[in-house]
Write an enzyme that holds these catalytic residues in place. Sequence first.
Site, PDB file in Angstrom:
ATOM      1  N   MET A  80       0.844  -1.199   0.000  1.00  0.00           N
ATOM      2  CA  MET A  80       0.000   0.000   0.000  1.00  0.00           C
ATOM      3  C   MET A  80       0.881   1.251   0.000  1.00  0.00           C
ATOM      4  O   MET A  80       0.412   2.349   0.336  1.00  0.00           O
ATOM      5  CB  MET A  80      -0.934   0.002   1.207  1.00  0.00           C
ATOM      6  CG  MET A  80      -1.914  -1.169   1.156  1.00  0.00           C
ATOM      7  SD  MET A  80      -3.457  -0.846   1.997  1.00  0.00           S
ATOM      8  CE  MET A  80      -2.882  -0.527   3.650  1.00  0.00           C
ATOM      9  N   GLY A  81       2.161   1.097  -0.356  1.00  0.00           N
ATOM     10  CA  GLY A  81       3.042   2.262  -0.438  1.00  0.00           C
ATOM     11  C   GLY A  81       3.554   2.699   0.920  1.00  0.00           C
ATOM     12  O   GLY A  81       3.511   1.939   1.885  1.00  0.00           O
TER      13      GLY A  81
ATOM     14  N   HIS B  46       9.298  -3.391   3.462  1.00  0.00           N
ATOM     15  CA  HIS B  46       8.902  -3.620   2.066  1.00  0.00           C
ATOM     16  C   HIS B  46      10.128  -3.935   1.209  1.00  0.00           C
ATOM     17  O   HIS B  46      10.104  -4.796   0.335  1.00  0.00           O
ATOM     18  CB  HIS B  46       8.221  -2.380   1.477  1.00  0.00           C
ATOM     19  CG  HIS B  46       6.960  -1.966   2.168  1.00  0.00           C
ATOM     20  ND1 HIS B  46       6.860  -0.817   2.912  1.00  0.00           N
ATOM     21  CD2 HIS B  46       5.733  -2.544   2.217  1.00  0.00           C
ATOM     22  CE1 HIS B  46       5.622  -0.694   3.380  1.00  0.00           C
ATOM     23  NE2 HIS B  46       4.925  -1.732   2.987  1.00  0.00           N
TER      24      HIS B  46
ATOM     25  N   GLU C  73       5.736 -11.628   7.012  1.00  0.00           N
ATOM     26  CA  GLU C  73       5.180 -12.287   8.203  1.00  0.00           C
ATOM     27  C   GLU C  73       4.658 -11.261   9.205  1.00  0.00           C
ATOM     28  O   GLU C  73       3.987 -11.612  10.160  1.00  0.00           O
ATOM     29  CB  GLU C  73       6.254 -13.176   8.850  1.00  0.00           C
ATOM     30  CG  GLU C  73       6.571 -14.389   7.986  1.00  0.00           C
ATOM     31  CD  GLU C  73       7.617 -15.315   8.579  1.00  0.00           C
ATOM     32  OE1 GLU C  73       8.343 -14.884   9.510  1.00  0.00           O
ATOM     33  OE2 GLU C  73       7.719 -16.455   8.106  1.00  0.00           O
ATOM     34  N   LYS C  74       4.978  -9.999   8.981  1.00  0.00           N
ATOM     35  CA  LYS C  74       4.434  -8.916   9.821  1.00  0.00           C
ATOM     36  C   LYS C  74       2.909  -9.022   9.883  1.00  0.00           C
ATOM     37  O   LYS C  74       2.298  -8.823  10.932  1.00  0.00           O
ATOM     38  CB  LYS C  74       4.872  -7.580   9.233  1.00  0.00           C
ATOM     39  CG  LYS C  74       4.149  -6.361   9.744  1.00  0.00           C
ATOM     40  CD  LYS C  74       4.661  -5.980  11.095  1.00  0.00           C
ATOM     41  CE  LYS C  74       4.046  -4.742  11.697  1.00  0.00           C
ATOM     42  NZ  LYS C  74       2.808  -4.275  11.218  1.00  0.00           N
TER      43      LYS C  74
ATOM     44  N   ARG D 144       2.325   2.594   9.368  1.00  0.00           N
ATOM     45  CA  ARG D 144       1.528   3.301  10.374  1.00  0.00           C
ATOM     46  C   ARG D 144       2.395   3.869  11.506  1.00  0.00           C
ATOM     47  O   ARG D 144       1.910   4.685  12.288  1.00  0.00           O
ATOM     48  CB  ARG D 144       0.428   2.396  10.940  1.00  0.00           C
ATOM     49  CG  ARG D 144      -0.686   2.145   9.913  1.00  0.00           C
ATOM     50  CD  ARG D 144      -1.885   1.423  10.504  1.00  0.00           C
ATOM     51  NE  ARG D 144      -3.040   1.469   9.632  1.00  0.00           N
ATOM     52  CZ  ARG D 144      -3.385   0.503   8.755  1.00  0.00           C
ATOM     53  NH1 ARG D 144      -2.653  -0.575   8.632  1.00  0.00           N
ATOM     54  NH2 ARG D 144      -4.456   0.650   7.984  1.00  0.00           N
TER      55      ARG D 144
HETATM   56  P1  AMP Z   1       1.512  -2.955   3.457  1.00  0.00           P
HETATM   57  O1  AMP Z   1       2.057  -1.888   2.569  1.00  0.00           O
HETATM   58  O2  AMP Z   1       1.490  -2.574   4.898  1.00  0.00           O
HETATM   59  O3  AMP Z   1       0.219  -3.527   2.958  1.00  0.00           O
HETATM   60  O4  AMP Z   1       2.549  -4.156   3.388  1.00  0.00           O
HETATM   61  C1  AMP Z   1       2.916  -4.735   2.180  1.00  0.00           C
HETATM   62  C2  AMP Z   1       3.704  -5.984   2.448  1.00  0.00           C
HETATM   63  O5  AMP Z   1       4.883  -5.666   3.181  1.00  0.00           O
HETATM   64  C3  AMP Z   1       2.918  -7.002   3.278  1.00  0.00           C
HETATM   65  O6  AMP Z   1       3.174  -8.305   2.781  1.00  0.00           O
HETATM   66  C4  AMP Z   1       3.495  -6.808   4.654  1.00  0.00           C
HETATM   67  O7  AMP Z   1       3.402  -7.951   5.479  1.00  0.00           O
HETATM   68  C5  AMP Z   1       4.942  -6.496   4.325  1.00  0.00           C
HETATM   69  N1  AMP Z   1       5.575  -5.789   5.444  1.00  0.00           N
HETATM   70  C6  AMP Z   1       5.155  -4.645   6.033  1.00  0.00           C
HETATM   71  N2  AMP Z   1       5.963  -4.333   7.066  1.00  0.00           N
HETATM   72  C7  AMP Z   1       6.888  -5.307   7.140  1.00  0.00           C
HETATM   73  C8  AMP Z   1       7.994  -5.565   8.013  1.00  0.00           C
HETATM   74  N3  AMP Z   1       8.311  -4.778   9.032  1.00  0.00           N
HETATM   75  N4  AMP Z   1       8.737  -6.676   7.777  1.00  0.00           N
HETATM   76  C9  AMP Z   1       8.437  -7.520   6.755  1.00  0.00           C
HETATM   77  N5  AMP Z   1       7.409  -7.323   5.907  1.00  0.00           N
HETATM   78  C10 AMP Z   1       6.648  -6.239   6.094  1.00  0.00           C
END
Ligand code: AMP
Length: 283
Positions: free
Chosen positions: A29-30, A36, A152-153, A191
């Site tokens: 989601m950027g 990421h 895995e977050k 966040r």
């Molecule tokens: P999001 O942009 O929050 O939807 O995350 C996109 C992808 O990045 C998802 O697969 C999340 O699980 C991964 N992600 C986000 N934060 C972390 C982190 N701290 N460590 C590993 N993967 C992450």
Amino acid sequence: MLIHKIEDVREQVKAWKKAGLKIGLVPTMGALHAGHKSLIDKSVEKCDKTVVSVFVNPIQFCAGEDLDKYPRTLDEDVKLCENVDIVFAPTPNEMYGEGHILSNDFLTYVVPPYFYTDKLCGKSRVGHFDGVCTVVNKLFNIVQPDFAFFGEKDFQQLVIIKKMVKDLNIPVEIVPCPIVREDSGLALSSRNKYLTDEQKDLALVLSKILFNIKSCYDRGIVDVKALSETAFEYLTPKHSLEYLEFRDSENLEEKTVADDDTRVFIALKIGNVRLIDNISLGT
Ligand code: AMP
């Protein structure tokens, strides 16, 4: 290459497929950060071509959540994607149609089984995983990746996506990626940008609670009630605990006695900011 249109992605993907190249997809989601980036680097290493999608997906936000104020930093995101072949950043209209009506009376949704969604984050975020599975399915159909990388977050999301891929025979391999943390232990998250310095200090309790439970388990404590109680010494009135749960890593079934297949999940709110984290009790 920054692409906004589905058709332009399809055209590029078609050429790659014809050349027999392996494609990796990293859905995001950027507001990209080092978490990421770890997924992106893994894809670049494993695949011939990597597509990173940047899309704040409206249908995975529930009423009262942070859809409008979710950080949107596309210019910086593109810079972080220097080793990527396509950054796909569609608008909601591009993904769901002009004047889209996002209720499930008007859109075909992919709905994962309640067994997986009635717990953990799904309990308070009703419909969230329907929105996630629907958009991820659309992205799979657009990009047709051989591999897709998930952190895995968001462990419940990872389990649900794996289940969806299996149940619907989607020809993609899901690659789980470990949680990237700050030196302080705080799991990176888009966040975290909402947190003040004081709140960031308060946010350290998530990882502290999890690391402490892991070390208690390593010292031989397996009773989940006893392990759960160790959390209370970290929590203050400024922490609003949503859940602390012990579940099976494969199918999210609840555990009363911890073992190496157990994962510990925590969610709490600091002010208006909702944070999640988890840890495996196995090695
Ligand atoms: P999001 O942009 O929050 O939807 O995350 C996109 C992808 O990045 C998802 O697969 C999340 O699980 C991964 N992600 C986000 N934060 C972390 C982190 N701290 N460590 C590993 N993967 C992450």
